[in-house]
Design an enzyme around this catalytic site. Structure first.
Site, mmCIF file in Angstrom:
data_model
loop_
_atom_site.group_PDB
_atom_site.id
_atom_site.type_symbol
_atom_site.label_atom_id
_atom_site.label_comp_id
_atom_site.label_asym_id
_atom_site.label_seq_id
_atom_site.Cartn_x
_atom_site.Cartn_y
_atom_site.Cartn_z
ATOM 1 N N ASN A 1 0.880 -1.163 0.000
ATOM 2 C CA ASN A 1 0.000 0.000 0.000
ATOM 3 C C ASN A 1 0.922 1.218 0.000
ATOM 4 O OD1 ASN A 1 -1.824 2.026 0.433
ATOM 5 N ND2 ASN A 1 -2.774 1.105 2.242
ATOM 6 N N ARG B 1 -2.669 -1.995 -3.546
ATOM 7 C CA ARG B 1 -3.853 -1.147 -3.465
ATOM 8 C C ARG B 1 -3.706 -0.065 -4.527
ATOM 9 N NH1 ARG B 1 -5.274 3.387 0.983
ATOM 10 N NH2 ARG B 1 -7.312 3.892 0.132
ATOM 11 N N LEU C 1 -13.866 6.211 8.666
ATOM 12 C CA LEU C 1 -13.441 7.553 9.076
ATOM 13 C C LEU C 1 -11.951 7.554 9.394
ATOM 14 C CD1 LEU C 1 -16.455 8.338 11.492
ATOM 15 C CD2 LEU C 1 -16.300 8.746 9.020
ATOM 16 N N GLY D 1 -8.775 10.031 5.022
ATOM 17 C CA GLY D 1 -9.830 10.061 4.020
ATOM 18 C C GLY D 1 -11.067 9.493 4.705
ATOM 19 N N ARG E 1 -9.243 17.419 2.842
ATOM 20 C CA ARG E 1 -10.191 17.578 1.720
ATOM 21 C C ARG E 1 -11.537 18.068 2.249
ATOM 22 N NH1 ARG E 1 -9.424 11.534 -0.288
ATOM 23 N NH2 ARG E 1 -7.949 11.381 1.432
ATOM 24 N N ASP F 1 -5.222 16.444 11.719
ATOM 25 C CA ASP F 1 -5.245 15.195 12.480
ATOM 26 C C ASP F 1 -6.296 15.269 13.591
ATOM 27 O OD1 ASP F 1 -4.403 13.173 14.449
ATOM 28 O OD2 ASP F 1 -2.668 12.971 13.121
ATOM 29 N N ARG G 1 -6.841 13.419 16.156
ATOM 30 C CA ARG G 1 -6.338 13.230 17.524
ATOM 31 C C ARG G 1 -5.783 14.549 18.075
ATOM 32 N NH1 ARG G 1 -2.585 8.144 17.866
ATOM 33 N NH2 ARG G 1 -2.454 8.937 15.760
ATOM 34 N N GLY H 1 -9.097 4.795 11.197
ATOM 35 C CA GLY H 1 -8.411 5.485 12.303
ATOM 36 C C GLY H 1 -9.314 6.176 13.312
ATOM 37 N N GLU I 1 -7.812 -3.904 4.994
ATOM 38 C CA GLU I 1 -7.724 -3.810 3.528
ATOM 39 C C GLU I 1 -6.649 -4.748 2.981
ATOM 40 O OE1 GLU I 1 -7.465 0.192 4.728
ATOM 41 O OE2 GLU I 1 -8.564 0.921 2.984
HETATM 42 P P1 ADP Z 1 -5.616 6.854 6.429
HETATM 43 O O1 ADP Z 1 -6.832 7.374 5.723
HETATM 44 O O2 ADP Z 1 -4.393 7.681 6.186
HETATM 45 O O3 ADP Z 1 -5.399 5.352 6.336
HETATM 46 P P2 ADP Z 1 -6.236 6.276 9.215
HETATM 47 O O4 ADP Z 1 -7.340 5.315 8.976
HETATM 48 O O5 ADP Z 1 -4.950 5.768 9.761
HETATM 49 O O6 ADP Z 1 -5.949 7.183 7.953
HETATM 50 O O7 ADP Z 1 -6.804 7.411 10.206
HETATM 51 C C1 ADP Z 1 -6.044 8.521 10.573
HETATM 52 C C2 ADP Z 1 -6.925 9.424 11.430
HETATM 53 O O8 ADP Z 1 -7.323 8.688 12.599
HETATM 54 C C3 ADP Z 1 -6.208 10.684 11.911
HETATM 55 O O9 ADP Z 1 -7.066 11.803 11.825
HETATM 56 C C4 ADP Z 1 -5.942 10.357 13.371
HETATM 57 O O10 ADP Z 1 -5.874 11.490 14.182
HETATM 58 C C5 ADP Z 1 -7.159 9.554 13.721
HETATM 59 N N1 ADP Z 1 -6.972 8.814 14.963
HETATM 60 C C6 ADP Z 1 -6.148 7.790 15.230
HETATM 61 N N2 ADP Z 1 -6.213 7.441 16.535
HETATM 62 C C7 ADP Z 1 -7.120 8.282 17.098
HETATM 63 C C8 ADP Z 1 -7.640 8.447 18.416
HETATM 64 N N3 ADP Z 1 -7.249 7.673 19.425
HETATM 65 N N4 ADP Z 1 -8.568 9.415 18.630
HETATM 66 C C9 ADP Z 1 -8.967 10.214 17.618
HETATM 67 N N5 ADP Z 1 -8.521 10.104 16.360
HETATM 68 C C10 ADP Z 1 -7.604 9.160 16.102
#
Ligand code: ADP
Length: 393
Positions: free
Chosen positions: A9, A92, A208, A211, A240, A282, A284, A327, A378
């Site tokens: 990926n 991917r 969520l 993306g 986005r 981000d 988090r 995430g 995935e």
């Molecule tokens: P991608 O689309 O790059 O694969 P991910 O599925 O890894 O992304 O998700 C990344 C998002 O998840 C980021 O916004 C990150 O802050 C959020 N995230 C990860 N852990 C947490 C958490 N414990 N609380 C809130 N958001 C989180």
């Protein structure tokens, strides 16, 4: 060492990979999972086995791009899997366009055609394809399979596919596709085990992450999604905007004189949570901030998810279950809680304690519509497709 298959990926600054052992029985087992991060800055290889034991964690010499990352990975693989055969590599690939919807073995001609879709997914497609091209260069004998994020949505009805612009402008290509298909396909395959009571019902899956999109599933099949022609439509994302008034784009071009390239940068890299907050893309990070701009970004994210859940519930004629993944969906009880509260009118009653726990069901037993949290996978989906296309068993 057993013979194995590799899943890649490839993104703009990281190359994520998983190595699967060829199964004796039906299911593919992960042997190693890792990534090369910091491509173009300070590259680092980290790999763990299936039980979380560290197999590698080291700085790498300068790696300028995805091609160089594949070359570095090939060296590590040859050392660890000496004497074993690499049976195939599954990738991917974000956009398959109108022509490619099912997983396919990649030839150089297919690769050229996929490069033609780069303008439709500039944030992902060039990096996905650079990895394929690098494998042709460094491991020319290994067969490669492209698995498309658009594929799972290929059977949407005409009304869910159409883009209401003039016919001659639309031709075959300008249509709503939908993305995150590998994630949704995995969730659909996991529902009979994780949430059997809704597996054959009407389900909305909320993927969520950086993306973000929603998918409406009926009997395990995708009937609509919030993403469309490109991965810009629908929900508000890390950088986005999601759905916006097309007139706003005309204004940017005509009144503020943005070029096409400027507009692409604004839409893919500077909008969404980052654009609203001016602080971070981000979730988090935003959750730790108290500034009104950070709160507004989170409020809009939740508002938009809830609004689109309502829209897809209408498409499905009501829902039986809501599933959170990726995430934010897997890791943020606060965001899940806020979305479930905004969707209470649909009959979702959140179980606050379950929502903070590790189980998959997060709604109360009496909730009319159940809510769930299920980890996506995935990579496993890609491994399964690769095995099928290459006839590996
Ligand atoms: P991608 O689309 O790059 O694969 P991910 O599925 O890894 O992304 O998700 C990344 C998002 O998840 C980021 O916004 C990150 O802050 C959020 N995230 C990860 N852990 C947490 C958490 N414990 N609380 C809130 N958001 C989180």
């Amino acid at each position: 060492m057993d013979d194995h298959a590799l899943v890649l990926n490839a993104g703009s600054s990281s190359l994520k990979f998983s190595v699967y052992r060829q199964p004796e029985a039906k299911s593919w087992q992960v042997d190693a999972r890792g990534q090369i991060e910091g491509i173009g800055s300070s590259p680092r290889l980290s790999v763990k086995d299936d039980e979380g034991r560290v197999l590698a964690d080291q700085k790498l010499d300068a790696i300028s791009d995805g091609r160089a990352a594949v070359s570095a990975l090939a060296i590590w693989l040859r050392a660890r899997y000496a004497g074993a055969q690499l049976l195939g590599i599954g990738h991917r690939v974000v956009h398959g366009g109108a022509r490619f919807s099912t997983p396919i073995q990649v030839t150089r001609q297919v690769l050229d055609e996929l490069y033609g879709l780069v303008p439709l997914a500039p944030l992902h497609q060039p990096y996905n394809l650079a990895a394929i091209s690098a494998v042709f260069e460094h491991m020319p004998d290994v067969p490669q399979v492209a698995c498309f994020d658009t594929g799972f949505h290929r059977n949407h009805a005409a009304v869910a596919k159409v883009i209401p612009l003039p016919r001659d402008l639309c031709k075959a290509e300008l249509q709503r596709y939908g993305f995150h298909g590998l994630s949704y396909e995995y969730i659909a395959s996991a529902l009979p085990r994780e949430a059997p009571e809704i597996a054959m019902g009407r389900v909305i899956v909320a993927h969520l992450g950086n993306g973000a999109s929603l998918c409406a599933l009926k009997e395990g099949r995708s009937v609509d999604s919030t993403m469309a022609f490109t991965a810009l439509d629908g929900l508000c994302m890390g950088t986005r905007p999601g759905a916006i008034d097309p007139g706003a784009l005309l204004y940017l071009v005509q009144s503020l004189k943005l070029s096409g390239k400027d507009l692409e940068t604004v839409l893919y890299k500077q909008s969404g949570l980052l654009g609203i907050s001016g602080i971070s893309h981000d979730m988090r990070v935003l959750l730790t901030h108290t500034e009104p701009e950070a709160r507004l970004a989170i409020d809009y994210f939740v508002y938009r998810v809830a609004k689109e859940i309502g829209a897809l519930a209408a498409v499905l004629g009501g829902i039986d279950g809501l599933v959170f993944t990726a995430g934010i969906g897997q890791n943020s009880p606060e965001i899940r809680q806020r979305i479930c509260e905004a969707s209470r009118w649909l009959g979702i009653e959140l179980d606050a304690e379950a929502n903070r726990g590790k189980g998959s069901r997060i709604s109360t037993p009496r909730s009319k519509v159940s809510a769930w949290m299920i980890d996506t996978n995935e990579e496993l989906m890609i491994a399964r497709h690769t095995a099928t296309v290459l006839g590996l068993r």
